[in-house]
Design a protein around this motif. Structure first.
Motif, short mmCIF file in Angstrom:
data_model
loop_
_atom_site.label_atom_id
_atom_site.label_comp_id
_atom_site.label_asym_id
_atom_site.label_seq_id
_atom_site.Cartn_x
_atom_site.Cartn_y
_atom_site.Cartn_z
N THR A 1 -4.67 35.69 -21.04
CA THR A 1 -5.93 35.08 -21.48
C THR A 1 -6.67 34.56 -20.26
OG1 THR A 1 -6.92 33.42 -22.94
CG2 THR A 1 -4.82 32.85 -21.94
N GLY B 1 -11.01 29.50 -29.89
CA GLY B 1 -11.25 28.56 -28.80
C GLY B 1 -12.48 27.70 -28.99
N LEU C 1 -8.30 24.03 -15.49
CA LEU C 1 -9.48 23.77 -16.32
C LEU C 1 -10.27 22.60 -15.76
CD1 LEU C 1 -11.08 24.34 -18.96
CD2 LEU C 1 -9.56 22.69 -20.08
N LEU D 1 -9.36 32.20 -18.01
CA LEU D 1 -9.91 30.85 -17.88
C LEU D 1 -11.39 31.00 -17.56
CD1 LEU D 1 -9.49 27.75 -17.64
CD2 LEU D 1 -9.04 28.12 -15.21
N CYS D 2 -12.24 30.52 -18.45
CA CYS D 2 -13.69 30.76 -18.37
C CYS D 2 -14.44 29.43 -18.33
CB CYS D 2 -14.10 31.58 -19.59
SG CYS D 2 -15.86 31.95 -19.71
N SER E 1 -16.91 28.66 -20.05
CA SER E 1 -17.19 28.24 -21.42
C SER E 1 -16.08 27.33 -21.96
CB SER E 1 -17.33 29.47 -22.33
OG SER E 1 -18.41 30.27 -21.93
N ASP E 2 -14.84 27.56 -21.52
CA ASP E 2 -13.73 26.69 -21.92
C ASP E 2 -13.95 25.28 -21.37
OD1 ASP E 2 -12.24 28.85 -23.15
OD2 ASP E 2 -11.74 29.51 -21.12
N TRP E 3 -14.48 25.21 -20.16
CA TRP E 3 -14.78 23.90 -19.56
C TRP E 3 -15.86 23.20 -20.36
CZ3 TRP E 3 -19.22 21.77 -17.50
CH2 TRP E 3 -19.06 20.59 -16.77
N TRP F 1 -14.29 21.73 -23.38
CA TRP F 1 -13.47 20.56 -23.03
C TRP F 1 -14.34 19.34 -22.77
CZ3 TRP F 1 -12.34 19.10 -17.53
CH2 TRP F 1 -11.47 18.00 -17.45
N PRO G 1 -8.16 25.50 -26.54
CA PRO G 1 -9.21 26.40 -26.06
C PRO G 1 -8.68 27.80 -25.80
CG PRO G 1 -8.47 24.97 -24.29
CD PRO G 1 -7.69 24.57 -25.51
N GLY G 2 -9.58 28.66 -25.31
CA GLY G 2 -9.21 30.02 -24.94
C GLY G 2 -9.83 31.07 -25.84
N HIS G 3 -10.62 31.98 -25.24
CA HIS G 3 -11.32 32.99 -26.04
C HIS G 3 -11.32 34.37 -25.40
CE1 HIS G 3 -14.18 31.37 -23.15
NE2 HIS G 3 -14.84 32.51 -23.24
#
Length: 340
Positions: free
Chosen positions: A35, A111, A324, A37-38, A40-42, A45, A58-60
């Motif tokens: 997966t 996510g 992250l 780390l993007c 968008s995840d930040w 968060w 999270p995670g997409h």
């Protein structure tokens, strides 16, 4: 299962033992093999996404093997290697029926709308319209990045931005989305100019096909206008910055096209007078539907696109919370892949 769990916005998440997802009718559960780390995840968060409910995983960007198949799902079996767009479309709304699953009216995003792929298992709904079978030659790490950054860039550059050979294309931001866009636009025959504050990211951009690289500053537009002989045909904000938007619009020649992919949680004020007077296009682009993957996968298989070269770091689930949080200080060059 083990998963990265956010319990308070902006507070370092922790890896915990939580209940694994149960398979729903029409959906599947994947064993997550990789997966991404993007940024968008930040944003999620930090509390920038109103769809997230705490506690949250999270995670997409994901790829894996099917671990369970829900009732009513046909054509898929346990053990199949798959990926999915980060927008899981319903398949039955007006937009889906028109082929525009990336703007599905009832979309579910892992996510964001529900627990995502920073975990050992993740659920995917509406399997009939969202699963993409992976070629045997495509590794899971590379495939994970296709679900968001690379696929998003592919559709933004090729389908939404209509980039053509010979055009000048300025890409602002050389994280995963930006570097993907550099590679894709270059493969289409465009002359790409990459802009970033990080010299290491610019070196990667050059290696992925950028003809010119420019270290970003508050006075970057005159240099871009000189490099493009009066303005680019296409600009793209791959980071998400109000300042970048202004620079990108000013760096366009008349009737130029700006592609907005980076999120702008704080909003932005546009010079609408310039937008009208120069007949500029402001184009939003948001993901890519599963049915559009074959063209991209064919270009990967032929070697014309090499998303594997974008991966610069592989980390474990335990290293993910710190990675992250580090995005607060900027996006590292290349793509980071997590192996749960």
């Amino acid at each position: 299962m083990r998963a990265v769990v956010i319990r308070r916005y902006g507070v370092l998440p922790v890896v915990e033992e939580v209940a694994a997802p149960e398979v729903e009718p029409g959906g599947v559960v994947l064993k997550v093999e990789a997966t991404g780390l993007c940024r968008s995840d930040w944003h999620g968060w930090q509390g920038h996404d109103p769809d997230i409910v705490l506690p949250h995983v999270p995670g997409h960007e994901l790829a894996g093997t099917i671990a369970a198949v829900g009732a009513g799902v046909s054509g898929w079996a346990v053990g199949d290697r798959v990926t999915s767009p980060f927008i899981c479309a319903c398949g039955t709304c007006e937009q889906c029926l028109a082929g525009n699953q990336q703007v599905c009216l009832r979309q579910l995003q892992p996510g964001f709308h529900y627990w995502g792929s920073f975990a050992e298992y993740v659920a995917l709904p509406f399997a009939a319209v969202n699963l993409v079978r992976l070629p045997d030659a495509l590794d899971f790490g590379t495939a994970a990045g296709l679900g968001c950054r690379f696929a998003t860039s592919f559709r933004a550059v090729r389908q939404v931005g209509r980039v053509a050979a010979g055009e000048d294309v300025v890409i602002f931001g050389c994280g995963g989305v930006g570097l993907s866009a550099v590679m894709i636009a270059s493969a289409l025959g465009a002359r790409v100019i990459a802009v970033d504050t990080n010299p290491a990211a610019l070196e990667l951009a050059r290696s992925y096909g950028a003809a010119e690289v420019v270290l970003s500053s508050s006075n970057v537009v005159p240099e871009l206008l000189e490099l493009t002989d009066g303005g680019a045909q296409v600009t793209m904000d791959a980071l998400g910055s109000a300042a970048i938007v202004q620079s990108a619009l000013t760096a366009l020649r008349p009737r130029g096209r700006h592609i907005q992919v980076g999120l702008l949680p704080g909003g932005v004020q546009l010079d609408v007078g310039r937008l009208i007077g120069q007949e500029l296009e402001w184009l939003g682009s948001h993901g890519m539907p599963a049915h559009a993957y074959p063209e991209m996968l064919a270009l990967v298989a032929s070697g014309n696109l090499a998303p594997d070269k974008l991966i610069t770091r592989t980390i474990t689930l335990d290293e993910t919370p710190t990675a992250l949080a580090a995005l607060t200080n900027g996006t590292p060059p290349g793509v980071t892949v997590i192996t749960p």
